[in-house]
Design a protein around this motif. Structure first.
Motif, mmCIF file in Angstrom:
data_model
loop_
_atom_site.group_PDB
_atom_site.id
_atom_site.type_symbol
_atom_site.label_atom_id
_atom_site.label_comp_id
_atom_site.label_asym_id
_atom_site.label_seq_id
_atom_site.Cartn_x
_atom_site.Cartn_y
_atom_site.Cartn_z
ATOM 1 N N GLY A 1 0.867 -1.183 0.000
ATOM 2 C CA GLY A 1 0.000 0.000 0.000
ATOM 3 C C GLY A 1 0.894 1.219 0.000
ATOM 4 N N VAL A 2 0.965 1.914 -1.127
ATOM 5 C CA VAL A 2 1.970 2.958 -1.332
ATOM 6 C C VAL A 2 1.331 4.345 -1.376
ATOM 7 C CG1 VAL A 2 3.883 3.716 -2.784
ATOM 8 C CG2 VAL A 2 3.294 1.279 -2.679
ATOM 9 N N ALA A 3 1.811 5.236 -0.524
ATOM 10 C CA ALA A 3 1.331 6.624 -0.516
ATOM 11 C C ALA A 3 2.103 7.441 -1.534
ATOM 12 C CB ALA A 3 1.498 7.239 0.868
ATOM 13 N N MET A 4 1.398 8.272 -2.272
ATOM 14 C CA MET A 4 2.058 9.197 -3.180
ATOM 15 C C MET A 4 2.732 10.306 -2.365
ATOM 16 S SD MET A 4 1.450 7.857 -6.089
ATOM 17 C CE MET A 4 2.092 9.172 -7.141
ATOM 18 N N GLY A 5 3.814 10.851 -2.898
ATOM 19 C CA GLY A 5 4.527 11.928 -2.204
ATOM 20 C C GLY A 5 3.656 13.141 -1.957
ATOM 21 N N ASN A 6 2.632 13.324 -2.795
ATOM 22 C CA ASN A 6 1.712 14.453 -2.646
ATOM 23 C C ASN A 6 0.484 14.082 -1.821
ATOM 24 O OD1 ASN A 6 1.398 12.903 -5.276
ATOM 25 N ND2 ASN A 6 -0.635 13.860 -5.149
ATOM 26 N N GLY A 7 0.495 12.890 -1.203
ATOM 27 C CA GLY A 7 -0.648 12.431 -0.429
ATOM 28 C C GLY A 7 -0.801 13.159 0.898
ATOM 29 N N ILE A 8 -1.995 13.026 1.482
ATOM 30 C CA ILE A 8 -2.246 13.655 2.780
ATOM 31 C C ILE A 8 -1.506 12.875 3.863
ATOM 32 C CG2 ILE A 8 -4.490 14.562 2.047
ATOM 33 C CD1 ILE A 8 -5.809 12.276 3.644
ATOM 34 N N ASP A 9 -1.300 13.510 5.006
ATOM 35 C CA ASP A 9 -0.518 12.910 6.092
ATOM 36 C C ASP A 9 -1.107 11.577 6.560
ATOM 37 O OD1 ASP A 9 1.248 15.003 5.988
ATOM 38 O OD2 ASP A 9 0.362 16.095 7.681
ATOM 39 N N GLN A 10 -2.433 11.497 6.638
ATOM 40 C CA GLN A 10 -3.081 10.276 7.117
ATOM 41 C C GLN A 10 -2.752 9.085 6.218
ATOM 42 O OE1 GLN A 10 -7.337 10.630 7.436
ATOM 43 N NE2 GLN A 10 -7.549 8.834 8.741
ATOM 44 N N VAL A 11 -2.694 9.333 4.923
ATOM 45 C CA VAL A 11 -2.354 8.267 3.973
ATOM 46 C C VAL A 11 -0.902 7.825 4.177
ATOM 47 C CG1 VAL A 11 -1.924 7.789 1.523
ATOM 48 C CG2 VAL A 11 -4.060 8.864 2.219
ATOM 49 N N LYS A 12 -0.013 8.791 4.352
ATOM 50 C CA LYS A 12 1.406 8.455 4.548
ATOM 51 C C LYS A 12 1.624 7.698 5.848
ATOM 52 C CE LYS A 12 3.153 12.289 1.754
ATOM 53 N NZ LYS A 12 3.859 13.592 1.747
ATOM 54 N N THR A 13 0.785 7.964 6.852
ATOM 55 C CA THR A 13 0.920 7.302 8.147
ATOM 56 C C THR A 13 0.570 5.828 8.066
ATOM 57 O OG1 THR A 13 0.418 9.348 9.337
ATOM 58 C CG2 THR A 13 0.123 7.298 10.547
ATOM 59 N N ILE A 14 -0.483 5.490 7.319
ATOM 60 C CA ILE A 14 -0.911 4.079 7.276
ATOM 61 C C ILE A 14 -0.239 3.287 6.156
ATOM 62 C CG2 ILE A 14 -3.149 4.657 8.303
ATOM 63 C CD1 ILE A 14 -3.248 3.368 4.820
ATOM 64 N N LYS B 1 2.432 1.392 3.698
ATOM 65 C CA LYS B 1 3.624 0.580 3.959
ATOM 66 C C LYS B 1 4.864 1.227 3.371
ATOM 67 C CE LYS B 1 0.259 -2.790 4.106
ATOM 68 N NZ LYS B 1 -1.166 -2.623 3.696
ATOM 69 N N ASP B 2 4.662 2.120 2.390
ATOM 70 C CA ASP B 2 5.786 2.764 1.718
ATOM 71 C C ASP B 2 5.316 4.088 1.129
ATOM 72 O OD1 ASP B 2 8.393 2.992 0.892
ATOM 73 O OD2 ASP B 2 8.428 1.086 -0.194
ATOM 74 N N ILE B 3 6.246 4.950 0.786
ATOM 75 C CA ILE B 3 5.924 6.245 0.179
ATOM 76 C C ILE B 3 6.782 6.414 -1.058
ATOM 77 C CG2 ILE B 3 5.878 8.768 0.479
ATOM 78 C CD1 ILE B 3 5.641 8.290 3.501
ATOM 79 N N THR B 4 6.169 6.843 -2.157
ATOM 80 C CA THR B 4 6.909 7.067 -3.392
ATOM 81 C C THR B 4 6.939 8.561 -3.707
ATOM 82 O OG1 THR B 4 7.153 6.388 -5.698
ATOM 83 C CG2 THR B 4 4.891 6.748 -4.912
ATOM 84 N N LEU B 5 7.470 8.916 -4.857
ATOM 85 C CA LEU B 5 7.527 10.316 -5.266
ATOM 86 C C LEU B 5 6.124 10.831 -5.588
ATOM 87 C CD1 LEU B 5 10.641 10.091 -7.644
ATOM 88 C CD2 LEU B 5 10.595 10.858 -5.255
ATOM 89 N N SER B 6 6.001 12.118 -5.837
ATOM 90 C CA SER B 6 4.693 12.722 -6.086
ATOM 91 C C SER B 6 4.173 12.391 -7.481
ATOM 92 C CB SER B 6 4.791 14.249 -5.943
ATOM 93 O OG SER B 6 5.439 14.795 -7.084
ATOM 94 N N ASN B 7 2.918 12.761 -7.728
ATOM 95 C CA ASN B 7 2.297 12.537 -9.041
ATOM 96 C C ASN B 7 3.006 13.322 -10.140
ATOM 97 O OD1 ASN B 7 1.246 14.970 -7.836
ATOM 98 N ND2 ASN B 7 -0.336 14.999 -9.410
ATOM 99 N N GLY C 1 5.731 9.179 -9.575
ATOM 100 C CA GLY C 1 5.886 8.299 -8.417
ATOM 101 C C GLY C 1 5.468 6.863 -8.663
ATOM 102 N N VAL C 2 4.372 6.656 -9.379
ATOM 103 C CA VAL C 2 3.900 5.298 -9.676
ATOM 104 C C VAL C 2 4.921 4.567 -10.547
ATOM 105 C CG1 VAL C 2 2.139 3.956 -10.905
ATOM 106 C CG2 VAL C 2 1.448 5.831 -9.403
ATOM 107 N N ALA C 3 5.372 5.239 -11.598
ATOM 108 C CA ALA C 3 6.314 4.615 -12.530
ATOM 109 C C ALA C 3 7.630 4.262 -11.849
ATOM 110 C CB ALA C 3 6.572 5.553 -13.711
ATOM 111 N N VAL C 4 8.162 5.190 -11.074
ATOM 112 C CA VAL C 4 9.449 4.969 -10.413
ATOM 113 C C VAL C 4 9.352 3.791 -9.441
ATOM 114 C CG1 VAL C 4 11.117 5.953 -8.787
ATOM 115 C CG2 VAL C 4 10.253 7.344 -10.685
ATOM 116 N N TYR C 5 8.263 3.743 -8.668
ATOM 117 C CA TYR C 5 8.109 2.676 -7.675
ATOM 118 C C TYR C 5 7.959 1.309 -8.342
ATOM 119 C CZ TYR C 5 6.741 0.369 -3.358
ATOM 120 O OH TYR C 5 6.715 -0.465 -2.265
#
Length: 257
Positions: free
Chosen positions: A218-231, A233-239, A243-247
């Motif tokens: 479950g990957v949060a985008m770099g531009n995601g809200i804090d709640q998404v980044k908290t839950i 499993k990983d964080i990628t670059l922004s849209n 971010g999707v392609a790189v990950y």
């Protein structure tokens, strides 16, 4: 999507490479099908699609797959409209698959919802809404969002689930209780015979929370809200940074970038 609502060439290339190697690619979104269909065809997908945060799931290329539509009760919808008269709001929008109902006429909002050329009806929803809506949206000011959401939780918690959108539009999104993107994603994954531990999901808003918790990755985008980044499993670059392609390129060892 990038900020200009397009899919970057880099992301398209990586998704295509993943599909060539046997991975499945699908869309799970809060948007209706009419405003996500363009991306489905642009990517030439062959999978089911989740719309309205799981309230509508179907397979655009296999009618025999069926369509799963789980709308709100029309009576509950009208109760919500009635209750909103005690609160400050700009408009209420109800969507029945590809029909859109506006409580008040609003050219700016109608322009936003025009994608896919839905049938539009304007007028008091208590009179004009005849069918059970797939989704409802309450457009209000930021300072009134919490008050209205508290009322919805107090009165309708057993029959609806609600979310809020971030700026620039402060909107409360309502669907039938128990539905979310993960519910639709599981339906598609079961059909494709892909187990939970081989699912990768990307998200940036609070309507992605259950989906990111459900997916093994479950990957949060770099531009995601804090709640998404908290839950997540990983964080990628922004849209804007693919971010999707790189990950995916890294995790699946695609060697596409």
């Amino acid at each position: 999507l990038k900020d200009d609502k397009t899919i970057s060439d880099k992301t398209k290339m990586v998704l295509q490479k993943a599909r060539e190697l046997g991975h499945e690619v699908m869309i799970s979104t809060g948007r209706p099908y009419r405003s996500s269909e363009i991306y489905y065809h642009e990517l030439n997908l062959t999978t089911p699609i989740v719309n309205f945060n799981g309230a509508f799931v179907h397979h655009p290329k296999k009618s025999e797959w069926g369509a799963f539509h789980s709308p709100l009760s029309v009576d509950v919808a009208k109760d919500i409209v009635e209750a909103c008269s005690d609160f400050t709001f700009h408009n209420i929008i109800a969507e029945v698959i590809d029909e859109v109902y506006f409580h008040y006429h609003d050219e700016k909002l109608i322009e936003i919802f025009h994608m896919g050329n839905p049938q539009v009806t304007t007028g008091d929803l208590r009179n004009f809404l005849k069918d059970s809506p797939t989704s409802m949206l309450i457009h209000t000011d930021e300072e009134h969002v919490d008050t209205i959401r508290q009322h919805l939780s107090d009165v309708h918690a057993e029959v609806i689930d609600h979310r809020s959108w971030a700026a620039p539009f402060h909107v409360i999104e309502i669907i039938k209780h128990g539905l979310n993107k993960a519910v639709g994603l599981k339906k598609a994954a079961d059909y494709l015979q892909i187990p939970q531990d081989r699912i990768i999901a990307f998200g940036d808003e609070d309507n992605d929370l259950e989906m990111l918790e459900y997916a093994r990755y479950g990957v949060a985008m770099g531009n995601g809200i804090d709640q998404v980044k908290t839950i997540a499993k990983d964080i990628t670059l922004s849209n804007e940074e693919d971010g999707v392609a790189v990950y995916l390129n890294d995790l699946l060892n695609l060697k596409a970038l």
